[in-house]
Design a protein around this motif. Structure first.
Motif, PDB file in Angstrom:
ATOM      1  N   PRO A 149       0.795  -1.239   0.000  1.00  0.00           N
ATOM      2  CA  PRO A 149       0.000   0.000   0.000  1.00  0.00           C
ATOM      3  C   PRO A 149       0.819   1.278   0.000  1.00  0.00           C
ATOM      4  CG  PRO A 149      -0.946  -1.618   1.495  1.00  0.00           C
ATOM      5  CD  PRO A 149       0.328  -2.204   1.011  1.00  0.00           C
ATOM      6  N   GLY A 150       1.873   1.351   0.802  1.00  0.00           N
ATOM      7  CA  GLY A 150       2.657   2.584   0.834  1.00  0.00           C
ATOM      8  C   GLY A 150       3.397   2.845  -0.461  1.00  0.00           C
ATOM      9  N   ILE A 151       3.985   1.805  -1.019  1.00  0.00           N
ATOM     10  CA  ILE A 151       4.764   1.959  -2.250  1.00  0.00           C
ATOM     11  C   ILE A 151       3.840   2.209  -3.445  1.00  0.00           C
ATOM     12  CG2 ILE A 151       6.418   0.789  -3.762  1.00  0.00           C
ATOM     13  CD1 ILE A 151       7.441  -0.703  -1.354  1.00  0.00           C
ATOM     14  N   ALA A 152       2.648   1.630  -3.416  1.00  0.00           N
ATOM     15  CA  ALA A 152       1.720   1.785  -4.539  1.00  0.00           C
ATOM     16  C   ALA A 152       1.273   3.226  -4.731  1.00  0.00           C
ATOM     17  CB  ALA A 152       0.506   0.886  -4.332  1.00  0.00           C
ATOM     18  N   ALA A 153       1.360   4.058  -3.692  1.00  0.00           N
ATOM     19  CA  ALA A 153       0.906   5.453  -3.803  1.00  0.00           C
ATOM     20  C   ALA A 153       1.991   6.396  -4.299  1.00  0.00           C
ATOM     21  CB  ALA A 153       0.394   5.933  -2.444  1.00  0.00           C
ATOM     22  N   ILE A 154       3.208   5.904  -4.496  1.00  0.00           N
ATOM     23  CA  ILE A 154       4.309   6.775  -4.910  1.00  0.00           C
ATOM     24  C   ILE A 154       4.154   7.150  -6.385  1.00  0.00           C
ATOM     25  CG2 ILE A 154       6.824   6.910  -5.204  1.00  0.00           C
ATOM     26  CD1 ILE A 154       7.117   5.040  -2.839  1.00  0.00           C
ATOM     27  N   ASN A 155       4.185   8.437  -6.670  1.00  0.00           N
ATOM     28  CA  ASN A 155       4.214   8.952  -8.052  1.00  0.00           C
ATOM     29  C   ASN A 155       3.093   8.350  -8.903  1.00  0.00           C
ATOM     30  OD1 ASN A 155       5.097  10.487 -10.164  1.00  0.00           O
ATOM     31  ND2 ASN A 155       6.917   9.241 -10.614  1.00  0.00           N
ATOM     32  N   ASP A 156       1.866   8.400  -8.389  1.00  0.00           N
ATOM     33  CA  ASP A 156       0.680   7.931  -9.120  1.00  0.00           C
ATOM     34  C   ASP A 156       0.793   6.473  -9.554  1.00  0.00           C
ATOM     35  OD1 ASP A 156      -0.506  10.421  -8.852  1.00  0.00           O
ATOM     36  OD2 ASP A 156       0.339  11.161 -10.738  1.00  0.00           O
ATOM     37  N   GLY A 157       1.272   5.630  -8.658  1.00  0.00           N
ATOM     38  CA  GLY A 157       1.349   4.201  -8.960  1.00  0.00           C
ATOM     39  C   GLY A 157       2.465   3.818  -9.897  1.00  0.00           C
ATOM     40  N   MET A 158       3.582   4.541  -9.843  1.00  0.00           N
ATOM     41  CA  MET A 158       4.708   4.269 -10.727  1.00  0.00           C
ATOM     42  C   MET A 158       5.272   2.859 -10.510  1.00  0.00           C
ATOM     43  SD  MET A 158       8.341   6.258 -10.590  1.00  0.00           S
ATOM     44  CE  MET A 158       9.851   5.469 -11.131  1.00  0.00           C
ATOM     45  N   PHE A 159       5.293   2.423  -9.248  1.00  0.00           N
ATOM     46  CA  PHE A 159       5.842   1.098  -8.918  1.00  0.00           C
ATOM     47  C   PHE A 159       4.764   0.020  -8.891  1.00  0.00           C
ATOM     48  CE2 PHE A 159       8.722   4.143  -6.813  1.00  0.00           C
ATOM     49  CZ  PHE A 159       9.884   3.824  -7.487  1.00  0.00           C
ATOM     50  N   ASN A 160       3.602   0.323  -9.435  1.00  0.00           N
ATOM     51  CA  ASN A 160       2.497  -0.627  -9.394  1.00  0.00           C
ATOM     52  C   ASN A 160       2.050  -1.045 -10.795  1.00  0.00           C
ATOM     53  OD1 ASN A 160       0.752  -2.232  -7.912  1.00  0.00           O
ATOM     54  ND2 ASN A 160      -0.857  -0.694  -7.820  1.00  0.00           N
ATOM     55  N   GLN A 161       2.962  -0.995 -11.743  1.00  0.00           N
ATOM     56  CA  GLN A 161       2.609  -1.344 -13.108  1.00  0.00           C
ATOM     57  C   GLN A 161       3.823  -1.912 -13.824  1.00  0.00           C
ATOM     58  OE1 GLN A 161       1.428   2.275 -15.082  1.00  0.00           O
ATOM     59  NE2 GLN A 161       3.031   3.480 -14.124  1.00  0.00           N
ATOM     60  N   GLY A 162       3.573  -2.571 -14.936  1.00  0.00           N
ATOM     61  CA  GLY A 162       4.664  -3.122 -15.736  1.00  0.00           C
ATOM     62  C   GLY A 162       5.390  -4.256 -15.038  1.00  0.00           C
TER      63      GLY A 162
END
Length: 464
Positions: free
Chosen positions: A295-308
């Motif tokens: 949850p914390g990382i997923a909110a960084i820079n509009d989900g930058m680390f939550n894709q690809g």
């Protein structure tokens, strides 16, 4: 007439809405056949490398827990030890018992080693990625009933253990196979029931739909009891300590694979560890958001680390958390008794999971407004149906009554196990002199001894 003419259109719209909910969210329209083959090879290599690494990891961690070094000779930090063991298994003599069924004896390890790869085909390792110029999900395939496919393949995979025990022509492997059959029936029922609550929350059995439904909350939080039951059953499903009763060396000298050696045994060994990754991947997908970032990382820079490709990192990290849990259990807990294992599955897990499914279904019905006509209670800008509040009160009351009855029963067992010590004791009451316990008084012996009659038989008379 206008209503009648509009009816087919309404039906078609409703069917399209239902299909959009049930169909997988993953889009494979830009995935040619050759790319699916490439993804299948990637999954195969991913699992093989993970297996080689987790065997080394397990031996090192347990060695650390037991204050010994573990493998540290072959390669840096002993990383090549697993590869050396595999080469040794390939070069060993292949021995088969004379009474074994040749075809089934060879078929059993093949079933075990192949079925575990099939289940991983529906696991979403990451979201949509760019692969050889194509935008495709990092997932081999998905179906509207993908989770049922995993459960079905798990049921087929256990036949490898059963057939191995039957075809060996020996007593101990046969008993290990029978134990595996009972274990499969007991714990796959509880595992399937634990996933019913996930299906109700996600509204689908597709793995990609279930991952998408956890965008706000991972299901491990609202469905905490289902998560607990699944974790327990996945340990029993993979025959790992403390539930490795199908191969208990203490009473079965190895269980179902007692008569196996060389590459046949290595295939069972490979299947066990890949099954560990399969159930861990299923737990990650069902309860921990799959490839979604924390949850914390997923909110960084509009989900930058939550894709690809980032999803593969988070998915692998969650898998290895479960791998450490498996290793930690093996190094910490002893093997349970078989009767305790079966009693826990049939008398606790299955009834408790059924009750939990009923509660979750009532909760979902309340969220859908089915109980609003019986009245609602407004609290913190939220309306809670009175039926749900009444059910919560009944559950709390039943829990308190159950705890009270459990305590009374425990006190009765304790009193039966430790009867009160009498104040006076007759040292000759049992025929032999018994010294008194601390705090006891001796009863004074009577001077009147029983007289011997003609019909009385002494020990000397009986012995002749």
């Amino acid at each position: 007439m206008s209503t009648l003419t509009a009816l087919p259109e309404l039906v078609s719209v409703a069917s399209l809405a239902t299909a959009s909910v049930d169909n997988p969210k993953a889009d494979f329209s830009d995935t040619p056949f050759w790319l699916s083959v490439v993804k299948g090879l990637m999954i195969f290599v991913y699992l093989l490398l993970s297996t080689l690494l987790v065997i080394w990891f397990e031996r090192r961690v347990i060695g650390r827990m037991q204050q010994r070094p573990g493998p540290n000779r072959n390669g840096a930090f002993g990383l090549l030890q697993t590869l050396a063991d595999g080469m040794k298994a390939m070069l060993k003599e292949d021995v088969r018992p004379k009474a074994a069924d040749v075809f089934v004896f060879t078929l059993a390890p093949i079933i075990t080693a192949t079925m575990c790869f099939v289940s991983f085909s529906i696991m979403p390792l990451a979201g949509e990625v760019s692969l050889f110029g194509h935008q495709t999900p990092l997932q081999l395939t998905d179906t509207p009933v993908a989770v049922l496919l995993v459960l079905a393949v798990a049921g087929v995979g256990i036949y490898g253990v059963v057939l191995a025990g039957w075809s060996s022509g020996s007593t101990y492997p046969l008993m290990g196979g029978l134990r595996a059959t009972a274990q499969m029936i007991s714990y796959e029922i509880a595992m399937g029931l634990s996933l019913v609550a996930v299906f109700m929350h996600a509204g689908s059995m597709s793995t990609s739909q279930i991952v998408a439904a956890q965008s706000n909350w991972w299901f491990a939080i609202p469905l905490f009891f289902s998560f607990f039951v699944f974790v327990v059953t996945m340990v029993g499903e993979t025959n790992r300590l403390p539930f490795d009763l199908a191969e208990g060396e203490g009473e079965l000298t190895g269980g179902f694979h007692t008569e196996y050696g060389s590459m046949r045994f290595a295939m069972f060994f490979l299947g066990e560890y890949i099954n560990m990754f399969t159930v861990a991947a299923l737990a990650t997908t069902m309860f921990l958001g799959g490839p979604a970032a924390p949850p914390g990382i997923a909110a960084i820079n509009d989900g930058m680390f939550n894709q690809g490709w980032w999803g593969l990192l988070w998915f692998t990290a969650k898998l290895w958390l479960f791998m450490f849990f498996f290793v930690w259990l093996r190094g910490s807990l002893p093997r349970v008794r078989y009767d305790q294992f079966m009693r826990f599955g049939w008398k606790f897990l299955i009834p408790a999971t059924l009750g939990w499914v009923v509660l979750v279904s009532l909760y979902r019905a309340g969220r859908n407004g089915w109980f609003d006509r019986f009245g609602t209670f407004e609290f913190a800008n939220r309306s809670i149906p009175l039926v749900i509040l009444g059910l919560i009160g009944l559950i709390l009351a039943a829990t308190l009554v159950g705890a009270w009855l459990w305590e009374i029963r425990a006190d009765e067992k304790e009193a039966a196990a430790h009867p009160p010590i009498p104040d006076e004791v007759d040292p000759y009451a049992g025929g032999h002199p018994v010294p008194p316990l601390p705090g006891q008084r001796l009863v004074e012996p009577s001077l009147a001894a029983p007289s011997l009659t003609a019909s009385s038989e002494t020990k000397e008379a009986v012995r002749g």
